[in-house]
Design a protein around this motif. Structure first.
Motif, PDB file in Angstrom:
ATOM      1  N   PRO A   1     -53.100  15.449  48.542  1.00 18.68           N
ATOM      2  CA  PRO A   1     -52.472  14.525  47.661  1.00 18.68           C
ATOM      3  C   PRO A   1     -52.889  13.250  47.860  1.00 18.68           C
ATOM      4  CG  PRO A   1     -50.720  15.424  49.413  1.00 18.68           C
ATOM      5  CD  PRO A   1     -51.924  16.059  49.611  1.00 18.68           C
ATOM      6  N   PRO A   2     -53.038  12.264  46.892  1.00 13.63           N
ATOM      7  CA  PRO A   2     -53.416  10.969  47.122  1.00 13.63           C
ATOM      8  C   PRO A   2     -52.501  10.223  47.828  1.00 13.63           C
ATOM      9  CG  PRO A   2     -52.951  11.432  44.918  1.00 13.63           C
ATOM     10  CD  PRO A   2     -52.685  12.610  45.530  1.00 13.63           C
ATOM     11  N   ASP A   3     -52.824   9.313  48.730  1.00 18.80           N
ATOM     12  CA  ASP A   3     -51.862   8.437  49.342  1.00 18.80           C
ATOM     13  C   ASP A   3     -51.885   7.113  48.541  1.00 18.80           C
ATOM     14  OD1 ASP A   3     -50.826   6.651  51.151  1.00 18.80           O
ATOM     15  OD2 ASP A   3     -52.151   6.949  53.225  1.00 18.80           O
ATOM     16  N   THR A   4     -50.587   7.392  47.840  1.00 20.64           N
ATOM     17  CA  THR A   4     -50.064   6.101  46.732  1.00 20.64           C
ATOM     18  C   THR A   4     -49.824   4.977  47.632  1.00 20.64           C
ATOM     19  OG1 THR A   4     -48.077   6.972  46.767  1.00 20.64           O
ATOM     20  CG2 THR A   4     -49.397   7.909  45.125  1.00 20.64           C
ATOM     21  N   ALA A   5     -49.415   5.151  48.802  1.00 23.83           N
ATOM     22  CA  ALA A   5     -48.993   3.660  49.377  1.00 23.83           C
ATOM     23  C   ALA A   5     -50.362   2.910  49.907  1.00 23.83           C
ATOM     24  CB  ALA A   5     -48.467   4.029  50.899  1.00 23.83           C
ATOM     25  N   ARG A   6     -51.479   3.716  50.270  1.00 24.03           N
ATOM     26  CA  ARG A   6     -52.616   3.158  50.629  1.00 24.03           C
ATOM     27  C   ARG A   6     -53.519   2.680  49.402  1.00 24.03           C
ATOM     28  NH1 ARG A   6     -58.134   3.874  50.940  1.00 24.03           N
ATOM     29  NH2 ARG A   6     -59.178   3.230  52.732  1.00 24.03           N
ATOM     30  N   GLU A   7     -53.185   3.186  48.291  1.00 25.82           N
ATOM     31  CA  GLU A   7     -53.811   2.767  46.930  1.00 25.82           C
ATOM     32  C   GLU A   7     -53.220   1.255  46.409  1.00 25.82           C
ATOM     33  OE1 GLU A   7     -53.514   5.986  44.475  1.00 25.82           O
ATOM     34  OE2 GLU A   7     -55.126   7.286  45.264  1.00 25.82           O
ATOM     35  N   THR A   8     -51.883   1.444  46.642  1.00 26.35           N
ATOM     36  CA  THR A   8     -51.263   0.121  46.212  1.00 26.35           C
ATOM     37  C   THR A   8     -51.533  -1.001  47.124  1.00 26.35           C
ATOM     38  OG1 THR A   8     -49.303   1.695  45.527  1.00 26.35           O
ATOM     39  CG2 THR A   8     -49.037  -0.749  45.986  1.00 26.35           C
ATOM     40  N   ILE A   9     -51.781  -0.840  48.356  1.00 26.10           N
ATOM     41  CA  ILE A   9     -52.338  -1.806  49.432  1.00 26.10           C
ATOM     42  C   ILE A   9     -53.662  -2.245  49.055  1.00 26.10           C
ATOM     43  CG2 ILE A   9     -52.837  -2.354  51.765  1.00 26.10           C
ATOM     44  CD1 ILE A   9     -50.165  -0.778  52.416  1.00 26.10           C
ATOM     45  N   VAL A  10     -54.470  -1.367  48.677  1.00 29.53           N
ATOM     46  CA  VAL A  10     -55.965  -1.579  48.412  1.00 29.53           C
ATOM     47  C   VAL A  10     -55.975  -2.552  47.184  1.00 29.53           C
ATOM     48  CG1 VAL A  10     -58.129  -0.900  47.736  1.00 29.53           C
ATOM     49  CG2 VAL A  10     -56.875   0.186  49.881  1.00 29.53           C
ATOM     50  N   ALA A  11     -55.117  -2.039  46.178  1.00 30.11           N
ATOM     51  CA  ALA A  11     -55.149  -2.667  44.889  1.00 30.11           C
ATOM     52  C   ALA A  11     -54.671  -4.097  45.049  1.00 30.11           C
ATOM     53  CB  ALA A  11     -54.426  -2.072  43.770  1.00 30.11           C
ATOM     54  N   LYS A  12     -53.800  -4.509  45.866  1.00 28.51           N
ATOM     55  CA  LYS A  12     -53.308  -5.643  45.915  1.00 28.51           C
ATOM     56  C   LYS A  12     -54.304  -6.646  46.705  1.00 28.51           C
ATOM     57  CE  LYS A  12     -48.439  -4.674  46.011  1.00 28.51           C
ATOM     58  NZ  LYS A  12     -46.995  -4.821  46.830  1.00 28.51           N
ATOM     59  N   LEU A  13     -54.863  -6.019  47.835  1.00 27.18           N
ATOM     60  CA  LEU A  13     -56.025  -6.865  48.606  1.00 27.18           C
ATOM     61  C   LEU A  13     -57.048  -7.410  47.680  1.00 27.18           C
ATOM     62  CD1 LEU A  13     -56.294  -4.551  51.813  1.00 27.18           C
ATOM     63  CD2 LEU A  13     -55.339  -6.957  51.521  1.00 27.18           C
ATOM     64  N   ASP A  14     -57.400  -6.484  46.658  1.00 24.80           N
ATOM     65  CA  ASP A  14     -58.554  -6.686  45.770  1.00 24.80           C
ATOM     66  C   ASP A  14     -58.253  -7.555  44.568  1.00 24.80           C
ATOM     67  OD1 ASP A  14     -60.350  -5.303  47.644  1.00 24.80           O
ATOM     68  OD2 ASP A  14     -60.074  -3.323  46.589  1.00 24.80           O
ATOM     69  N   SER A  15     -57.020  -7.311  44.165  1.00 25.10           N
ATOM     70  CA  SER A  15     -56.673  -8.134  42.909  1.00 25.10           C
ATOM     71  C   SER A  15     -55.913  -9.308  42.880  1.00 25.10           C
ATOM     72  CB  SER A  15     -55.838  -7.097  42.000  1.00 25.10           C
ATOM     73  OG  SER A  15     -54.528  -6.947  42.444  1.00 25.10           O
ATOM     74  N   LEU A  16     -55.229  -9.650  43.923  1.00 29.51           N
ATOM     75  CA  LEU A  16     -54.346 -10.931  44.196  1.00 29.51           C
ATOM     76  C   LEU A  16     -55.240 -11.824  44.568  1.00 29.51           C
ATOM     77  CD1 LEU A  16     -51.549  -9.721  46.288  1.00 29.51           C
ATOM     78  CD2 LEU A  16     -51.348 -10.278  43.870  1.00 29.51           C
ATOM     79  N   ARG A  17     -54.957 -13.000  43.871  1.00 30.77           N
ATOM     80  CA  ARG A  17     -55.508 -14.380  44.228  1.00 30.77           C
ATOM     81  C   ARG A  17     -54.732 -15.251  45.195  1.00 30.77           C
ATOM     82  NH1 ARG A  17     -60.689 -13.284  43.492  1.00 30.77           N
ATOM     83  NH2 ARG A  17     -61.237 -15.518  43.453  1.00 30.77           N
ATOM     84  N   PHE A  18     -55.498 -15.910  45.980  1.00 30.70           N
ATOM     85  CA  PHE A  18     -54.499 -16.558  47.137  1.00 30.70           C
ATOM     86  C   PHE A  18     -55.073 -18.075  47.258  1.00 30.70           C
ATOM     87  CE2 PHE A  18     -53.589 -17.357  51.561  1.00 30.70           C
ATOM     88  CZ  PHE A  18     -52.285 -17.414  51.578  1.00 30.70           C
ATOM     89  N   THR A  19     -53.954 -18.960  47.265  1.00 30.97           N
ATOM     90  CA  THR A  19     -54.214 -20.320  47.612  1.00 30.97           C
ATOM     91  C   THR A  19     -53.378 -20.903  48.665  1.00 30.97           C
ATOM     92  OG1 THR A  19     -54.784 -20.866  45.016  1.00 30.97           O
ATOM     93  CG2 THR A  19     -54.110 -22.711  46.443  1.00 30.97           C
ATOM     94  N   CYS A  20     -53.747 -21.731  49.580  1.00 32.17           N
ATOM     95  CA  CYS A  20     -52.715 -22.071  50.713  1.00 32.17           C
ATOM     96  C   CYS A  20     -53.328 -23.256  51.431  1.00 32.17           C
ATOM     97  CB  CYS A  20     -52.737 -20.826  51.675  1.00 32.17           C
ATOM     98  SG  CYS A  20     -54.200 -20.589  52.661  1.00 32.17           S
ATOM     99  N   ASP A  21     -52.764 -24.022  52.032  1.00 33.40           N
ATOM    100  CA  ASP A  21     -52.903 -25.222  52.882  1.00 33.40           C
ATOM    101  C   ASP A  21     -52.216 -25.103  54.045  1.00 33.40           C
ATOM    102  OD1 ASP A  21     -53.983 -27.350  53.931  1.00 33.40           O
ATOM    103  OD2 ASP A  21     -53.008 -28.616  52.469  1.00 33.40           O
ATOM    104  N   ALA A  84     -57.169  -5.945  60.510  1.00 35.38           N
ATOM    105  CA  ALA A  84     -56.076  -5.260  59.809  1.00 35.38           C
ATOM    106  C   ALA A  84     -56.471  -3.660  59.440  1.00 35.38           C
ATOM    107  CB  ALA A  84     -55.326  -5.906  58.650  1.00 35.38           C
ATOM    108  N   LEU A  85     -55.857  -2.803  59.999  1.00 37.62           N
ATOM    109  CA  LEU A  85     -56.071  -1.335  59.565  1.00 37.62           C
ATOM    110  C   LEU A  85     -54.951  -0.823  58.868  1.00 37.62           C
ATOM    111  CD1 LEU A  85     -57.697  -0.236  62.971  1.00 37.62           C
ATOM    112  CD2 LEU A  85     -58.774  -1.065  60.740  1.00 37.62           C
ATOM    113  N   TYR A  86     -55.143   0.169  57.945  1.00 41.44           N
ATOM    114  CA  TYR A  86     -54.077   0.722  57.263  1.00 41.44           C
ATOM    115  C   TYR A  86     -53.626   1.714  58.182  1.00 41.44           C
ATOM    116  CZ  TYR A  86     -51.439   3.595  53.921  1.00 41.44           C
ATOM    117  OH  TYR A  86     -50.487   4.459  53.428  1.00 41.44           O
ATOM    118  N   LYS A  87     -52.242   2.107  58.081  1.00 45.03           N
ATOM    119  CA  LYS A  87     -51.853   3.018  58.945  1.00 45.03           C
ATOM    120  C   LYS A  87     -50.329   3.587  58.326  1.00 45.03           C
ATOM    121  CE  LYS A  87     -50.867   5.010  63.453  1.00 45.03           C
ATOM    122  NZ  LYS A  87     -50.861   4.712  64.838  1.00 45.03           N
TER     123      LYS A  87
END
Length: 203
Positions: A1-21, A84-87
């Protein structure tokens, strides 16, 4: 079965845009901010936790504007040779040295690289004068270069990718039923996948 938690994290890593100082902000506070911003659960390996809680506390000065969250995270962690590694549903922050000691086992199907594609002789047709029969000669076309011997393929891979790892027995490779079974670090596995892809493109 697909690892939905991993898929969610990967989607956030690639889709979120980040601004910081950040300016001389403790690394643990930065990670807490990243956790709150992204909704991704972060934890530390034993060695990483010892690093981020040492005295003096590691600090981060870092400014970016509208970059991919994955890239911002990598740049922040790179400052202290962390990654960082997914686990099991979380991202585990670890030292790069620690990750290199972790080996994973992957089987690579290489039957296509070991199978010779036979090219049959083709005709060579020469021009003739009107009324004369055409000259036709069949000439052999050489087979494309292939590694029909698994040992030859393994020898090439070991010489091309981290040769010191195989010699020191930090990595192992064996041929079994059309597959190369490789036990090695993630970085070595990534280089192997890249080289196997290049060999396939050359066929």
């Amino acid at each position: 079965p697909p690892d939905t938690a991993r898929e969610t994290i990967v989607a956030k890593l690639d889709s979120l845009r980040f601004t910081c100082d950040f300016s001389n902000t403790s690394l643990t506070e930065v990670i807490d901010f990243l956790r709150e911003f992204s909704g991704i659960n972060f934890t530390y390996s034993k060695e990483a936790r010892a690093l981020v809680t040492q005295n003096p506390v590691p600090t981060v000065s870092f400014t970016v504007d509208n970059v991919r969250f994955r890239d911002a995270l990598r740049l922040i962690l790179d400052q202290y040779d962390l990654t960082a590694l997914y686990k099991e549903g979380v991202l585990v922050i670890s030292t790069k040295e620690e990750v290199e000691r972790i080996t994973v086992t992957i089987a690579y199907d290489v039957r296509d690289l070991l199978m010779s594609i036979r090219d049959f002789p083709g005709p060579e047709i020469g021009l003739s004068q009107p009324g004369e029969p055409a000259d036709t000669e069949f000439i052999p076309v050489p087979d494309p270069p292939v590694y029909s011997d698994p040992d030859a393929l393994m020898d090439l891979l070991k010489k091309s990718v981290a040769p010191e790892a195989w010699g020191a027995e930090k990595a192992t490779m064996a041929y079994l039923n059309g597959n190369l079974v490789v036990c090695a670090s993630r970085s070595v596995q990534a280089e192997l996948r890249k080289l196997l892809g290049m060999l396939r493109q050359m066929r």
